[in-house]
Design a protein around this motif. Sequence first.
Motif, mmCIF file in Angstrom:
data_model
loop_
_atom_site.group_PDB
_atom_site.id
_atom_site.type_symbol
_atom_site.label_atom_id
_atom_site.label_comp_id
_atom_site.label_asym_id
_atom_site.label_seq_id
_atom_site.Cartn_x
_atom_site.Cartn_y
_atom_site.Cartn_z
ATOM 1 N N LEU A 154 -7.769 6.254 -10.467
ATOM 2 C CA LEU A 154 -8.826 7.237 -9.462
ATOM 3 C C LEU A 154 -7.514 8.069 -8.560
ATOM 4 C CD1 LEU A 154 -10.581 4.381 -7.410
ATOM 5 C CD2 LEU A 154 -11.106 5.725 -9.269
ATOM 6 N N PRO A 155 -7.402 9.407 -8.438
ATOM 7 C CA PRO A 155 -6.712 10.208 -7.728
ATOM 8 C C PRO A 155 -6.673 9.974 -7.223
ATOM 9 C CG PRO A 155 -8.859 11.060 -9.190
ATOM 10 C CD PRO A 155 -9.263 9.551 -8.919
ATOM 11 N N ILE A 156 -4.623 10.452 -6.891
ATOM 12 C CA ILE A 156 -3.814 9.911 -5.463
ATOM 13 C C ILE A 156 -3.825 8.198 -5.077
ATOM 14 C CG2 ILE A 156 -3.720 11.374 -3.422
ATOM 15 C CD1 ILE A 156 -3.710 12.746 -5.074
ATOM 16 N N ILE A 157 -5.434 8.108 -4.772
ATOM 17 C CA ILE A 157 -5.133 7.030 -3.900
ATOM 18 C C ILE A 157 -5.279 5.988 -5.009
ATOM 19 C CG2 ILE A 157 -6.838 7.570 -1.968
ATOM 20 C CD1 ILE A 157 -9.017 5.841 -3.263
ATOM 21 N N GLY A 158 -5.691 5.884 -6.113
ATOM 22 C CA GLY A 158 -5.203 4.797 -7.482
ATOM 23 C C GLY A 158 -4.450 3.746 -7.145
ATOM 24 N N GLY A 159 -3.060 4.638 -7.579
ATOM 25 C CA GLY A 159 -1.952 3.825 -7.369
ATOM 26 C C GLY A 159 -1.782 2.585 -6.309
ATOM 27 N N PRO A 160 -2.030 2.895 -4.486
ATOM 28 C CA PRO A 160 -1.396 2.273 -4.104
ATOM 29 C C PRO A 160 -2.362 1.459 -3.750
ATOM 30 C CG PRO A 160 -1.023 4.458 -3.296
ATOM 31 C CD PRO A 160 -1.642 4.775 -4.602
ATOM 32 N N ILE A 173 0.673 -0.841 0.000
ATOM 33 C CA ILE A 173 -0.165 0.153 -0.018
ATOM 34 C C ILE A 173 0.828 1.029 -0.168
ATOM 35 C CG2 ILE A 173 -1.370 0.849 2.027
ATOM 36 C CD1 ILE A 173 -3.034 -0.548 1.418
ATOM 37 N N TRP A 174 2.066 1.256 0.870
ATOM 38 C CA TRP A 174 2.890 1.932 1.080
ATOM 39 C C TRP A 174 3.451 2.509 -0.186
ATOM 40 C CZ3 TRP A 174 -0.741 4.392 3.692
ATOM 41 C CH2 TRP A 174 -1.066 3.652 4.319
ATOM 42 N N ASP A 175 3.999 1.147 -0.931
ATOM 43 C CA ASP A 175 4.687 1.627 -1.551
ATOM 44 C C ASP A 175 5.003 0.996 -2.811
ATOM 45 O OD1 ASP A 175 7.161 0.883 -3.069
ATOM 46 O OD2 ASP A 175 7.992 -0.886 -2.299
ATOM 47 N N THR A 176 4.898 1.948 -3.857
ATOM 48 C CA THR A 176 4.264 2.579 -5.581
ATOM 49 C C THR A 176 5.503 1.425 -5.917
ATOM 50 O OG1 THR A 176 4.356 4.398 -5.227
ATOM 51 C CG2 THR A 176 1.995 3.980 -5.055
ATOM 52 N N GLY A 177 6.597 1.569 -5.084
ATOM 53 C CA GLY A 177 7.810 0.992 -6.107
ATOM 54 C C GLY A 177 7.750 -0.112 -6.769
ATOM 55 N N PRO A 189 1.992 -5.021 -10.029
ATOM 56 C CA PRO A 189 1.869 -4.553 -11.079
ATOM 57 C C PRO A 189 0.682 -5.426 -12.092
ATOM 58 C CG PRO A 189 3.943 -4.057 -10.668
ATOM 59 C CD PRO A 189 3.201 -4.397 -9.648
ATOM 60 N N PHE A 190 -0.094 -5.030 -12.421
ATOM 61 C CA PHE A 190 -0.858 -6.350 -13.517
ATOM 62 C C PHE A 190 -0.264 -6.698 -13.998
ATOM 63 C CE2 PHE A 190 -3.223 -7.010 -17.050
ATOM 64 C CZ PHE A 190 -4.551 -7.370 -16.790
ATOM 65 N N PRO A 191 -0.646 -8.568 -14.214
ATOM 66 C CA PRO A 191 -1.636 -9.317 -13.960
ATOM 67 C C PRO A 191 -1.588 -9.073 -12.133
ATOM 68 C CG PRO A 191 -0.606 -10.813 -14.670
ATOM 69 C CD PRO A 191 0.719 -9.277 -14.928
ATOM 70 N N GLY A 192 -1.045 -8.955 -11.643
ATOM 71 C CA GLY A 192 -1.306 -8.648 -9.741
ATOM 72 C C GLY A 192 -0.834 -10.493 -9.927
ATOM 73 N N PRO A 212 11.295 8.434 -13.739
ATOM 74 C CA PRO A 212 11.986 7.008 -13.637
ATOM 75 C C PRO A 212 13.376 6.709 -13.000
ATOM 76 C CG PRO A 212 12.132 6.764 -15.852
ATOM 77 C CD PRO A 212 11.376 8.268 -15.081
ATOM 78 N N THR A 213 13.000 6.154 -11.591
ATOM 79 C CA THR A 213 14.078 5.420 -11.531
ATOM 80 C C THR A 213 14.765 3.979 -12.648
ATOM 81 O OG1 THR A 213 12.938 3.721 -9.954
ATOM 82 C CG2 THR A 213 13.641 5.527 -8.720
ATOM 83 N N GLU A 214 15.661 4.445 -12.340
ATOM 84 C CA GLU A 214 17.092 3.411 -13.670
ATOM 85 C C GLU A 214 16.928 2.042 -13.225
ATOM 86 O OE1 GLU A 214 18.005 3.354 -16.169
ATOM 87 O OE2 GLU A 214 17.399 5.507 -16.982
ATOM 88 N N GLY A 215 17.010 1.424 -14.178
ATOM 89 C CA GLY A 215 16.344 0.325 -14.593
ATOM 90 C C GLY A 215 16.726 -1.112 -12.854
ATOM 91 N N SER A 216 15.717 -0.932 -12.750
ATOM 92 C CA SER A 216 15.975 -1.734 -11.345
ATOM 93 C C SER A 216 15.463 -3.194 -11.355
ATOM 94 C CB SER A 216 14.897 -0.896 -10.303
ATOM 95 O OG SER A 216 14.038 -0.629 -10.343
#
Lengths: 334, 710
Positions: free
Chosen positions: B177-183, A162-166, B192-195, A329-333
């Motif tokens: 979704l604005p702001i919350i969409g990503g997390p 949740i907190w890490d969109t990495g 990330p897709f396909p999960g 973007p962060t480089e090629g991780s």
Amino acid sequence: MRKAWRWLVALFTLSAGGILRRRSEGQVGERIVPEGTPERSAENLVLILLAIASLFAIGFIVVYAEFGPQRLPNELLGICLGLSLAFVGAALTVISKRLVVEEELEEEYPEDHPEEQEKIAEIVHESGSRITRKRLLLGAGAATAGALGLAAVTPAVSLGPIWDTGPLDRSPWSRGRRLVDEEDQPYTAAEIEQETFYTAFPEGANKEDIGSPVVVVRLDPSSLHLPPDRQSWAPYGILAYSKICTHAGCAIALYRKPTFPTVEPKPALMCPCHYSTFDPARAAAVIYGPAGRPLPQLPLMVDAAGYLRAAGNFSARVGPSWWNVRSQPTEGSA
Amino acid sequence: MSDPVREPIRFIDERTAAAPMLRKTLRYLFPDNWSFLLGEVALYCFIVLIATGVYLALFFDPSTAKTVYHGPYNELQGREMSAAYKSVLDISFSYKAGLLLRQTHHWAADVFIAAMSIHLMRVFFTGAFRKPRELTWMIGLLMLFISLLEGYLGYSLADDLLSGMGLAIGYGVGLSLPIIGGPMTLAIFGAPFPGKPIFWSRMYIAHVFLIPIVLAILISVHLALVALRHHTQFRRSPRHTNRRLIGVPLFPGQTPRSLALMLFTAALLFLLGGLIQINPIWQWGPFEPYWGTNGAQPDWYLGWLIGALRLMPSFDLTISHFTLVPNPFWGGALFPLIVLAVLAAFPWIERRLTGDRAVHNLADRPRDAPNRTAFGVAFLAWVFLIFVFGSADRILVLWGISYNVQLYIFRIGIWVIPAVLFFVTRRWCRALQTSDRIEEIHEQAEHEAEEEAARRRAAQQPAGLARPILGCRGVLRRDFRELLAPRVGFLHSEVGEERAHHLQKAALLVKIRVKERHGVATSERLPHSDQVLVHADLVVLGLDRSLEDRQVDERILALLDVRLAFRLDSSDRRAGRGVGLGAEQREQVLQVLHVHPGLGQMPLEQPLDRVVLGVLDVVLEDLDHGLLHLQRRFELVLVQLLRRLQSLEHPGVLLPVGTGALTSRPVRAKTGRSARLAPPAPRPDPVRSGAGESPPRERSAGTATRMPAA
């Protein structure tokens, strides 16, 4: 003898009384549901319909038992079950039209109850007579409920990062990585032809990762209009873009190839989901459709053996847009 | 004493004391109307969904683990695929009757949502969502939207190519979704897709457990709310009122009907499942994120979202490198939320706009609420057009209309067409309303004319004094006669017969306008002889003595040109050609004001004339105030107007004749005012001479030239 006679009289009185009572019950007791005239023909019809319904139900079982799974006619099963149900429905329709007493009754709509409302309010108010700081207590209760509620949903955080969109930034591409096809055969620059497109993946990476797939197309180098800093990204006019649409994440599965280039629109990459259309000659700029940003471009180079290799990571983040998708973007991780 | 009926009832009541409730339930009344069964169809679809779904769950494997297919379907022999997809293939090909159940399940989902949607429209257009049923409405809406999600999850589980593309779009909309969409989306998919593989079991548990439970609870609450307040009903007879419900009891009348409907619904679904192929997943093949296919169409109920996603112009809302609102949000999230919000808020919006806070147990016919119906049609058209655009690629294939062209047509069309439909529908509703009222009034007038004739015959009264000049209701007429009879002599002696006739016409005109303002066509009749009934309009036009049909017709047709708002009596044979004017003239009633200067040319010699003008002035002014409320319900306008008229009742303001008889009901007051100024014309001659000065004539030269020589 006398005794017997008494007995007889008593019996007679009893039975007569019983009969009389029963009769009077039948006459005096008012019916709730009005009496209708019996209809034997309708009853017969219902019986016939039910019999047909049973036959179809049995037919279903027979079909099921008789045929093997491969030869099983789905249509026959559907007809048997469907018609069986339909004939029961027909029987019920006959019942409701011809065998049920027709009644049309009246009834008052339910009313509001102002006195009851008042009583409830009083109960609530009067019950709190020992409590002096109601608001404070209510506030404290609400705060506790909130804290407890938060605690209750906290484990849901473990659902995912949740907190890490990495993970959204992750791309398997890096400088030097070869482009391979679905069978892991590396592409050479020579085998990339014009007027068609190829799907390529980074050698050795997970192909299902949405950062992996790229579309590779070859255009006439003179027709390219890439930004100045990308001039070297397309050796021999070979271009690679992320195959994942920047709109909603579908695969860019369509390539528009003009049969008569003088009159038809230019070559374009297209997403079949919402028809976002990208111009491969202009760094995959959106020419049409709902996508909000171009496809990320993968810089290419050709090694000494003629194999296509990535010359770096994508120009932007791959996949559908989210709030941070446009930052560097962060480089090629990974 | 072992009665097979009494015994179990006694058993239950002795243990639950529920006999009174049971009896009430058995005698719960269902109003008899086919459109009330739509919700039931949805309920029965839900039952079929549960039944077939349980079967499918016994065979479905919600796993993304890779396997290789070896089964009876040759085209996919040896292909690598997920266990989920393979198990759906097995259900379709390897288990007996599996395909029937799977297809029936799919059909049931489609019909379920279709039935809910039509039920929603029925409730909307009949106003059945109004107090006290707003909560029922909201819960129904909630169920509809939850069912959309449920259906989406259902066909996503199969993990074929189309469902994978659908999931990708869902992922894209989630990220947008604005702001919350990503997390948030990352949390749901796990990666990330396909999960992550675990995502499949999350979808599965939602589809087969969480959402069905929620739906079942909501259905129970929905039904309980319906039962507590009872069904609405249509006013099919005067016995159907807002307080009294008329219907068929649950037992015995309704039970076989509902059961029959349930069986027919199930029969239809199984026949569809057996005979008509749906979602042949083996043709789509397994899904990989880097595969896509052209011509992808979702299940019908998601078509509106696809259409919205496709229609949006290309832009993300950004501030420097922050993407505030990515594009899929508009079509995939905001659009359905707007639709939900508008529908959910509608009962309250309507209350606000109409000021109607009353309890409504009587359902409207769509025409009874032109604004609501018009809005509903426009809103529906908006959503429907977007839905149609979802199939633009199919339209291209079918009819060869270029996608580009369609895109631009639809981008404009989705705004223009609903707007046009709004006005068309509203006008249509009003025309229907007006024709209803005219019908009603005609019937009433016929009825009263007969009554009056009978009464007159009985009383042996001279016809001259007892003429029913004004008021088409018996009460009004009586009132009028009481009021007028003693004053006729006075009027005549004061102003002379010619002027009296003039005043009569003026008063009639006012009255006609007043009525037309409410969409009520008057059918005033002035019996000048025993046989001929003459329409009030003809009196006003000075044509009440014309005996030739042609003259009347010409005159009426001329009036059509000047758009004078007036209406004709269809039962008057001479005016027959003018009938069918429709309601369009109703909106132009303001033109009535032109009458005023026309009347002003009447010589103001007598104080009585000024009184006439005064009354006209006030009435017309009131009409203008009434216009402000034209958007409201008819009754409200009437009340407003009558209140204003009543406030004029201060003695000495206008009236030279006594106001003693004018204190009772407002309706009477209105009639009384006109009546006082309108004595019956006793002789034909003045009328003919007065015709030259009649007000409408001054409004139109054309009319004047076509006037037959008197």
